[in-house]
Design a protein around this motif. Structure first.
Motif, PDB file in Angstrom:
ATOM      1  N   THR A 269       0.833  -1.196   0.000  1.00 33.46           N
ATOM      2  CA  THR A 269       0.000   0.000   0.000  1.00 33.46           C
ATOM      3  C   THR A 269       0.870   1.249   0.000  1.00 33.46           C
ATOM      4  N   SER A 270       1.882   1.247   0.853  1.00 32.45           N
ATOM      5  CA  SER A 270       2.812   2.376   0.895  1.00 32.45           C
ATOM      6  C   SER A 270       3.625   2.471  -0.388  1.00 32.45           C
ATOM      7  N   GLU A 271       3.973   1.294  -0.952  1.00 28.63           N
ATOM      8  CA  GLU A 271       4.742   1.276  -2.200  1.00 28.63           C
ATOM      9  C   GLU A 271       3.958   1.970  -3.315  1.00 28.63           C
ATOM     10  N   ILE A 272       2.678   1.650  -3.424  1.00 24.57           N
ATOM     11  CA  ILE A 272       1.848   2.241  -4.480  1.00 24.57           C
ATOM     12  C   ILE A 272       1.684   3.742  -4.250  1.00 24.57           C
ATOM     13  N   ARG A 273       1.452   4.135  -3.005  1.00 22.33           N
ATOM     14  CA  ARG A 273       1.329   5.566  -2.701  1.00 22.33           C
ATOM     15  C   ARG A 273       2.611   6.307  -3.054  1.00 22.33           C
ATOM     16  N   ARG A 274       3.730   5.677  -2.783  1.00 21.66           N
ATOM     17  CA  ARG A 274       5.032   6.299  -3.059  1.00 21.66           C
ATOM     18  C   ARG A 274       5.208   6.538  -4.560  1.00 21.66           C
ATOM     19  N   ASN A 275       4.585   5.673  -5.376  1.00 19.15           N
ATOM     20  CA  ASN A 275       4.702   5.776  -6.822  1.00 19.15           C
ATOM     21  C   ASN A 275       3.538   6.519  -7.472  1.00 19.15           C
ATOM     22  N   ALA A 276       2.607   7.032  -6.657  1.00 16.22           N
ATOM     23  CA  ALA A 276       1.342   7.556  -7.192  1.00 16.22           C
ATOM     24  C   ALA A 276       1.544   8.674  -8.203  1.00 16.22           C
ATOM     25  N   PHE A 277       2.390   9.647  -7.883  1.00 19.58           N
ATOM     26  CA  PHE A 277       2.572  10.778  -8.789  1.00 19.58           C
ATOM     27  C   PHE A 277       3.177  10.315 -10.102  1.00 19.58           C
ATOM     28  N   ARG A 278       4.227   9.491 -10.042  1.00 18.56           N
ATOM     29  CA  ARG A 278       4.881   8.995 -11.253  1.00 18.56           C
ATOM     30  C   ARG A 278       3.908   8.147 -12.070  1.00 18.56           C
ATOM     31  N   PHE A 279       3.067   7.374 -11.374  1.00 20.39           N
ATOM     32  CA  PHE A 279       2.102   6.514 -12.054  1.00 20.39           C
ATOM     33  C   PHE A 279       1.082   7.358 -12.823  1.00 20.39           C
ATOM     34  N   SER A 280       0.547   8.402 -12.182  1.00 20.87           N
ATOM     35  CA  SER A 280      -0.437   9.276 -12.842  1.00 20.87           C
ATOM     36  C   SER A 280       0.180   9.979 -14.043  1.00 20.87           C
ATOM     37  N   HIS A 281       1.424  10.419 -13.896  1.00 23.94           N
ATOM     38  CA  HIS A 281       2.113  11.073 -15.008  1.00 23.94           C
ATOM     39  C   HIS A 281       2.302  10.096 -16.161  1.00 23.94           C
ATOM     40  N   TRP A 282       2.675   8.867 -15.843  1.00 16.77           N
ATOM     41  CA  TRP A 282       2.886   7.867 -16.885  1.00 16.77           C
ATOM     42  C   TRP A 282       1.590   7.567 -17.632  1.00 16.77           C
ATOM     43  N   ILE A 283       0.476   7.480 -16.922  1.00 14.22           N
ATOM     44  CA  ILE A 283      -0.813   7.200 -17.558  1.00 14.22           C
ATOM     45  C   ILE A 283      -1.158   8.290 -18.571  1.00 14.22           C
ATOM     46  N   ARG A 284      -0.920   9.541 -18.212  1.00 11.84           N
ATOM     47  CA  ARG A 284      -1.192  10.637 -19.148  1.00 11.84           C
ATOM     48  C   ARG A 284      -0.306  10.541 -20.390  1.00 11.84           C
ATOM     49  N   GLN A 285       0.962  10.235 -20.181  1.00 16.91           N
ATOM     50  CA  GLN A 285       1.870  10.093 -21.314  1.00 16.91           C
ATOM     51  C   GLN A 285       1.496   8.891 -22.180  1.00 16.91           C
ATOM     52  N   GLU A 286       1.056   7.831 -21.534  1.00 12.72           N
ATOM     53  CA  GLU A 286       0.666   6.621 -22.246  1.00 12.72           C
ATOM     54  C   GLU A 286      -0.545   6.873 -23.141  1.00 12.72           C
ATOM     55  N   GLN A 287      -1.496   7.667 -22.649  1.00  9.25           N
ATOM     56  CA  GLN A 287      -2.681   7.957 -23.438  1.00  9.25           C
ATOM     57  C   GLN A 287      -2.332   8.784 -24.680  1.00  9.25           C
ATOM     58  N   LYS A 288      -1.433   9.760 -24.516  1.00 12.41           N
ATOM     59  CA  LYS A 288      -0.980  10.554 -25.656  1.00 12.41           C
ATOM     60  C   LYS A 288      -0.274   9.668 -26.679  1.00 12.41           C
ATOM     61  N   GLN A 289       0.580   8.771 -26.190  1.00 18.12           N
ATOM     62  CA  GLN A 289       1.295   7.865 -27.090  1.00 18.12           C
ATOM     63  C   GLN A 289       0.315   6.973 -27.853  1.00 18.12           C
ATOM     64  N   THR A 290      -0.725   6.496 -27.160  1.00 19.71           N
ATOM     65  CA  THR A 290      -1.706   5.619 -27.795  1.00 19.71           C
ATOM     66  C   THR A 290      -2.416   6.326 -28.942  1.00 19.71           C
ATOM     67  N   GLU A 291      -2.844   7.556 -28.729  1.00 17.19           N
ATOM     68  CA  GLU A 291      -3.527   8.308 -29.783  1.00 17.19           C
ATOM     69  C   GLU A 291      -2.608   8.505 -30.991  1.00 17.19           C
ATOM     70  N   ARG A 292      -1.338   8.757 -30.717  1.00 24.42           N
ATOM     71  CA  ARG A 292      -0.384   8.935 -31.822  1.00 24.42           C
ATOM     72  C   ARG A 292      -0.222   7.634 -32.611  1.00 24.42           C
ATOM     73  N   LEU A 293      -0.115   6.509 -31.902  1.00 23.55           N
ATOM     74  CA  LEU A 293       0.070   5.219 -32.578  1.00 23.55           C
ATOM     75  C   LEU A 293      -1.187   4.800 -33.351  1.00 23.55           C
ATOM     76  N   VAL A 294      -2.357   5.123 -32.803  1.00 25.14           N
ATOM     77  CA  VAL A 294      -3.619   4.826 -33.500  1.00 25.14           C
ATOM     78  C   VAL A 294      -3.649   5.538 -34.844  1.00 25.14           C
ATOM     79  N   ALA A 295      -3.237   6.790 -34.854  1.00 22.59           N
ATOM     80  CA  ALA A 295      -3.240   7.571 -36.099  1.00 22.59           C
ATOM     81  C   ALA A 295      -2.161   7.095 -37.058  1.00 22.59           C
ATOM     82  N   GLU A 296      -0.965   6.860 -36.567  1.00 21.56           N
ATOM     83  CA  GLU A 296       0.161   6.496 -37.428  1.00 21.56           C
ATOM     84  C   GLU A 296      -0.011   5.119 -38.071  1.00 21.56           C
ATOM     85  N   HIS A 297      -0.647   4.180 -37.363  1.00 18.66           N
ATOM     86  CA  HIS A 297      -0.723   2.796 -37.848  1.00 18.66           C
ATOM     87  C   HIS A 297      -2.140   2.378 -38.243  1.00 18.66           C
TER      88      HIS A 297
END
Length: 300
Positions: free
Chosen positions: A78-106
């Motif tokens: 539980t503490s491990e996940i909380r410790r990673n929460a900010f990085r995890f949320s940032h990664w999810i946002r970046q992942e969504q942007k990457q997905t939209e780019r790949l959907v268009a490109e391919h």
């Protein structure tokens, strides 16, 4: 929509790079989709690509760094996940942007995400693959709410479980967006044998829990007829212990074992449905999902 009905789609796929379970359970699903005439574009880490290509999965591979959790290994997930929460949320946002780019490109027509919360598109149908429609009860209402919010961004949920024999118990109770798609294992088409007294230990999970389990198995079973399957060789071992780091070679050892010693991740439980082996399953310390599954009678 279910996997068996998908044909002639151009599918963008990604799976969580936390441990090896999500990769393992994706192998047979990706083979099925390819055999049905779908074209695969797989976004993955270099390590995941090596595994998928070793099983002959035809796809265009897009390399991604993946999200690396930083664990202390103190057994408090539980503490491990909380410790990673900010990085995890940032990664999810970046992942969504990457997905939209790949959907268009391919020219993607469908997105499949095995537990990657940000891997979805607003342009084409996106499906979330999981066995956890709900998190374990001890996760808390805040975590449950966030989990549901992130899943609801997908048009549909595929549950890797069976309605009539739920290996995940209450975790896999369906909702209005979900369909059960059954069990998936790379062992479902393999010949299973038994070598008497042969023990296979399987090291898995995020670091440093993986290294901890490596040493635990050796301490408990190092004097036995032991084959140790591990992503890395963490230390010198006695000559009687055979260590394997290659997935394909590991499959043959697992299939011929009498007893398996492993974490009780959900992908392992699905593998055991096909392997029918004796198993000694040890939850990762503090990992609420594995602790829940360990206390659950199989198929309830």
């Amino acid at each position: 929509m279910v996997p068996a009905k998908l044909t002639q789609e151009r599918i963008l796929f990604a799976c969580l790079d936390w441990g090896s379970g999500h990769v393992a359970r994706s192998i047979s699903l990706l083979k099925q989709l390819a055999d049905q005439g779908n074209e695969l574009v797989i976004c993955c880490t270099e390590k995941q690509q090596l595994i998928f290509t070793s099983y002959g999965i035809p796809a265009k591979y897009i390399l991604s760094g993946g999200f690396q959790f930083r664990f202390k290994g103190d057994g408090n997930f539980t503490s491990e996940i909380r410790r990673n929460a900010f990085r995890f949320s940032h990664w999810i946002r970046q992942e969504q942007k990457q997905t939209e780019r790949l959907v268009a490109e391919h020219l993607i027509s469908l997105v499949l995400s095995d537990h990657c919360y940000g891997f979805h598109s607003n342009k084409v149908p996106s499906i979330f693959i999981t066995h956890q429609v709900s998190l374990p009860p001890k996760s808390g209402w805040i975590a449950q709410g966030i989990h549901r919010k992130w899943m609801n961004r997908f048009q549909e949920i595929w549950i890797m479980d069976k309605a009539e024999k739920r290996l995940a118990g209450k975790l896999s109770e369906s909702n209005e967006k979900s369909n059960y798609i059954g069990f998936y294992s790379r062992f479902q088409d393999q010949e299973i044998t038994v070598v008497p007294h042969k023990i296979v230990g399987i090291v898995s999970g995020p670091e440093p829990y993986s290294e901890q389990f490596f040493h635990w198995i050796i301490e408990k079973y190092g004097t036995k007829n032991l084959v140790l399957i591990s992503p890395r060789v963490y230390a010198e071992v006695p000559e009687n212990i055979k260590i394997i780091t290659d997935w394909k070679l590991a499959d043959a050892e697992i299939a011929s074992s009498e007893t398996i010693v492993s974490r009780n991740g959900y992908s392992t439980l699905m593998d055991l449905e096909f392997l029918k082996k004796k198993a000694i399953l040890i939850p990762t310390p503090g990992q609420l999902e594995q602790e829940y599954l360990a206390a659950l009678p199989l198929g309830k």
